[in-house]
Design an enzyme around this catalytic site. Sequence first.
Site, PDB file in Angstrom:
ATOM      1  N   HIS A 178       0.805  -1.217   0.000  1.00 24.35           N
ATOM      2  CA  HIS A 178       0.000   0.000   0.000  1.00 24.35           C
ATOM      3  C   HIS A 178       0.843   1.274   0.000  1.00 24.35           C
ATOM      4  O   HIS A 178       0.310   2.375   0.101  1.00 24.35           O
ATOM      5  CB  HIS A 178      -0.927  -0.012   1.223  1.00 24.35           C
ATOM      6  CG  HIS A 178      -2.191   0.750   1.024  1.00 24.35           C
ATOM      7  ND1 HIS A 178      -2.527   1.847   1.783  1.00 24.35           N
ATOM      8  CD2 HIS A 178      -3.209   0.575   0.133  1.00 24.35           C
ATOM      9  CE1 HIS A 178      -3.697   2.309   1.385  1.00 24.35           C
ATOM     10  NE2 HIS A 178      -4.134   1.566   0.389  1.00 24.35           N
ATOM     11  N   LYS A 188       3.064   4.454  -1.291  1.00 23.42           N
ATOM     12  CA  LYS A 188       2.999   5.361  -2.438  1.00 23.42           C
ATOM     13  C   LYS A 188       4.180   6.312  -2.332  1.00 23.42           C
ATOM     14  O   LYS A 188       4.104   7.334  -1.663  1.00 23.42           O
ATOM     15  CB  LYS A 188       1.695   6.168  -2.471  1.00 23.42           C
ATOM     16  CG  LYS A 188       0.421   5.339  -2.540  1.00 23.42           C
ATOM     17  CD  LYS A 188      -0.317   5.398  -1.235  1.00 23.42           C
ATOM     18  CE  LYS A 188      -1.590   4.582  -1.310  1.00 23.42           C
ATOM     19  NZ  LYS A 188      -2.264   4.497   0.007  1.00 23.42           N
ATOM     20  N   ASP A 211      16.458   9.689  -8.872  1.00 27.82           N
ATOM     21  CA  ASP A 211      17.919   9.835  -8.755  1.00 27.82           C
ATOM     22  C   ASP A 211      18.391   9.682  -7.310  1.00 27.82           C
ATOM     23  O   ASP A 211      19.183  10.492  -6.812  1.00 27.82           O
ATOM     24  CB  ASP A 211      18.376  11.178  -9.326  1.00 27.82           C
ATOM     25  CG  ASP A 211      18.217  11.253 -10.842  1.00 27.82           C
ATOM     26  OD1 ASP A 211      18.369  10.201 -11.489  1.00 27.82           O
ATOM     27  OD2 ASP A 211      17.938  12.340 -11.379  1.00 27.82           O
TER      28      ASP A 211
END
Length: 222
Positions: free
Chosen positions: A138, A140, A145
């Site tokens: 779950h 996000k 870089d």
Amino acid sequence: VIWKLVQCSRSKREKASRVHEVIIFNELGEICAAVHMRNSSMGSQKPQVSPCCNTHCSLRNVAKIVEQIDRAVYSIDLAIYTFTSLFLADSIKRALQRGVIIRIISDGEMVYSKGSQISMLAQLGVPVRVPITTNLMHSKFCIIDGFERVEEIRLLRKLKFMRPCYSIVISGSVNWTALGLGGNWENCIITADEKLTATFQAEFQRMWRAFAKTEGSQIQLK
């Protein structure tokens, strides 16, 4: 000595200009949506944000995320539960065309959900890994870089000189979907904080190794 002073001054200016921003998505973000839709170019791959008096404008917020992805030089590591946004998918595709190395971790149930852009990116050669568990992946977050990853790429490619870049992490409650980016009450932080980017990069690396056996398996099942 003069050159060292110039480099130090440049470094300070660069660090001062690096992004540290909180983006809020709420019910006020879509007030201007109809206006932007009328003014936008047909088939445009980027959010076309005309001058807008709505400080909560969803399109402007999405454009801020797209801007950071478009700045990626070497790597993008994305851990995302649901990903259906065409604007963000197009920015990932542009990065892929520039030679940026992209990796995605997602939830096994969501990779092939309706409108998922993850399966499309997998077909373009982006490696995707998922956990084998009934628990949800779950998270996000997106690292652009990341220092550890860039160093890994430098060693892999045996490069002596690297183009200038700096680490960015994008993280928050928001899924990369039309509803998440333009309907729900969500939040997102974009920051160049070195400690935060390093922490997120380390967690991505840990999950990437842990889910190694699943790379390609979901694609083959389909």
